[in-house]
Write an enzyme that holds these catalytic residues in place. Structure first.
Site, mmCIF file in Angstrom:
data_model
loop_
_atom_site.group_PDB
_atom_site.id
_atom_site.type_symbol
_atom_site.label_atom_id
_atom_site.label_comp_id
_atom_site.label_asym_id
_atom_site.label_seq_id
_atom_site.Cartn_x
_atom_site.Cartn_y
_atom_site.Cartn_z
ATOM 1 N N LEU A 1 11.684 -20.123 -4.814
ATOM 2 C CA LEU A 1 10.581 -19.357 -4.212
ATOM 3 C C LEU A 1 9.253 -19.620 -4.942
ATOM 4 O O LEU A 1 9.218 -19.637 -6.171
ATOM 5 C CB LEU A 1 10.922 -17.863 -4.307
ATOM 6 C CG LEU A 1 9.855 -16.890 -3.810
ATOM 7 C CD1 LEU A 1 9.828 -16.872 -2.275
ATOM 8 C CD2 LEU A 1 10.119 -15.477 -4.328
ATOM 9 N N HIS B 1 2.557 3.468 -9.144
ATOM 10 C CA HIS B 1 2.391 2.028 -9.401
ATOM 11 C C HIS B 1 3.628 1.458 -10.100
ATOM 12 O O HIS B 1 4.037 0.342 -9.805
ATOM 13 C CB HIS B 1 1.124 1.774 -10.223
ATOM 14 C CG HIS B 1 -0.142 2.106 -9.481
ATOM 15 N ND1 HIS B 1 -0.347 1.741 -8.163
ATOM 16 C CD2 HIS B 1 -1.264 2.777 -9.855
ATOM 17 C CE1 HIS B 1 -1.541 2.161 -7.765
ATOM 18 N NE2 HIS B 1 -2.111 2.798 -8.768
ATOM 19 N N ASP C 1 0.833 -1.212 0.000
ATOM 20 C CA ASP C 1 0.000 0.000 0.000
ATOM 21 C C ASP C 1 0.865 1.258 0.000
ATOM 22 O O ASP C 1 1.949 1.263 0.581
ATOM 23 C CB ASP C 1 -0.911 -0.031 1.246
ATOM 24 C CG ASP C 1 -2.085 0.920 1.112
ATOM 25 O OD1 ASP C 1 -2.306 1.463 0.008
ATOM 26 O OD2 ASP C 1 -2.778 1.137 2.119
HETATM 27 C C1 FPP Z 1 -1.723 0.259 -3.500
HETATM 28 O O1 FPP Z 1 -1.324 1.584 -3.618
HETATM 29 C C2 FPP Z 1 -1.251 -0.621 -4.512
HETATM 30 C C3 FPP Z 1 -2.035 -1.294 -5.422
HETATM 31 C C4 FPP Z 1 -3.411 -0.972 -5.831
HETATM 32 C C5 FPP Z 1 -1.493 -2.471 -6.029
HETATM 33 C C6 FPP Z 1 -0.641 -2.172 -7.216
HETATM 34 C C7 FPP Z 1 0.646 -2.818 -7.006
HETATM 35 C C8 FPP Z 1 1.659 -2.659 -7.826
HETATM 36 C C9 FPP Z 1 1.585 -1.841 -9.041
HETATM 37 C C10 FPP Z 1 2.892 -3.402 -7.599
HETATM 38 C C11 FPP Z 1 3.015 -4.357 -8.710
HETATM 39 C C12 FPP Z 1 3.192 -5.689 -8.225
HETATM 40 C C13 FPP Z 1 3.033 -6.810 -8.964
HETATM 41 C C14 FPP Z 1 3.531 -8.058 -8.379
HETATM 42 C C15 FPP Z 1 2.437 -6.853 -10.308
HETATM 43 P P1 FPP Z 1 -2.485 2.671 -3.548
HETATM 44 O O2 FPP Z 1 -2.783 3.080 -4.932
HETATM 45 O O3 FPP Z 1 -3.637 2.133 -2.775
HETATM 46 O O4 FPP Z 1 -1.754 3.793 -2.728
HETATM 47 P P2 FPP Z 1 -2.445 4.927 -1.834
HETATM 48 O O5 FPP Z 1 -3.086 4.227 -0.663
HETATM 49 O O6 FPP Z 1 -1.271 5.748 -1.412
HETATM 50 O O7 FPP Z 1 -3.398 5.662 -2.724
#
Ligand code: FPP
Length: 246
Positions: A129, A35, A18
């Site tokens: 892994l 992201h 997060d």
């Molecule tokens: C949360 O940040 C993250 C996500 C919605 C997931 C996205 C994850 C990634 C892009 C990492 C990629 C990983 C893989 C393994 C493909 P948020 O947008 O909720 O952040 P905020 O709470 O600060 O708004």
């Protein structure tokens, strides 16, 4: 960096990544830049887990609820996943990593679904892994799909309803085959599970950090491992006696 002692190393780590959006906002960048930086942090974390000798890592990449984000953010995220599949799978395979995708995937394009299945197939015999990517995943959905599967089995007469127990339900969940996570990590400052692995986290040690996911690195993982190593896990029992006489 020193390797954590093997006896106190979690076999399975589950992470809610997060804070991408806030990381980008602090830098006056669009959320998608957060992201993208989050994907780099995932890459670093996978490498660090391999170096540490962790058995399984489960990353929450996209929740059932994330579909409710603005349409452009959802399509940007999906684009990022498709790009990551193209660019990362061969490297993961070379590093002996087994990839599994868990979640309700029917809403994704056929191309993405095929890409996920191909990655799973390519890496299925790897013994390093185990990397589980939870995408369009919800813990409640997982329990419901497991119950539904067992119900079909019962209706077909393959099992008796009274044979349904914790072991059978665990086996019907999407993470079947991986031990329950020993350590859960959530970055970004919130202290909740957010419909992640509801069943599997029953006895997991929960670690929360204010760091934003794009800042997570080997040192941050080490801090979580050190915290875990100092935990006393009791699984509902009392502490172990100090010696044979006590
Ligand atoms: C949360 O940040 C993250 C996500 C919605 C997931 C996205 C994850 C990634 C892009 C990492 C990629 C990983 C893989 C393994 C493909 P948020 O947008 O909720 O952040 P905020 O709470 O600060 O708004």
């Amino acid at each position: 960096m020193a390797k954590t002692e093997i006896a106190t190393l979690p076999r399975h780590i589950a992470i809610i990544m997060d804070g991408n959006g806030r990381w980008a906002k602090h830098r006056f960048l669009p959320r998608q830049a957060g992201h993208r930086a989050g994907l780099n942090a995932a890459r670093r974390t996978i490498e660090a887990c391999v170096q540490q000798g962790i058995g399984a890592l489960t990353l929450f990449a996209f929740s059932s609820e994330n579909w409710q984000r603005p349409r452009t953010e959802v399509s940007n995220l999906i684009e990022l996943f498709v790009g990551a599949l193209d660019s990362e799978v061969a490297k993961l395979h070379k590093n002996n990593i087994r990839i599994r995708f868990i979640g309700a995937h029917a809403a994704f394009s056929q191309a993405l679904q095929d890409g996920m299945r191909q990655a799973e197939k390519l890496t299925q015999s790897n013994i390093g892994l185990v990397l589980n990517i939870a995408i369009s995943y919800g813990g409640r959905w997982d329990v419901v799909q497991a119950v539904r599967r067992l119900t079909f089995e019962a209706v077909a007469g393959n099992i008796q309803p009274e044979e349904i127990d914790e072991a059978r339900l665990s086996h019907a969940l999407t993470l079947s085959g991986s031990p329950d996570p020993d350590l859960f990590i959530r970055t970004g400052g919130e202290q909740r599970i957010s419909n992640f692995l509801l069943w599997n986290l029953a006895y997991t040690e929960l670690y929360f950090t204010d760091s934003l996911w794009p800042d997570f690195d080997a040192a941050a993982l080490q801090a979580a491992l050190d915290w875990y190593a100092a935990r006393q896990r009791r699984f509902g029992r009392i502490s172990e006696p100090v010696g044979p006489e006590s």
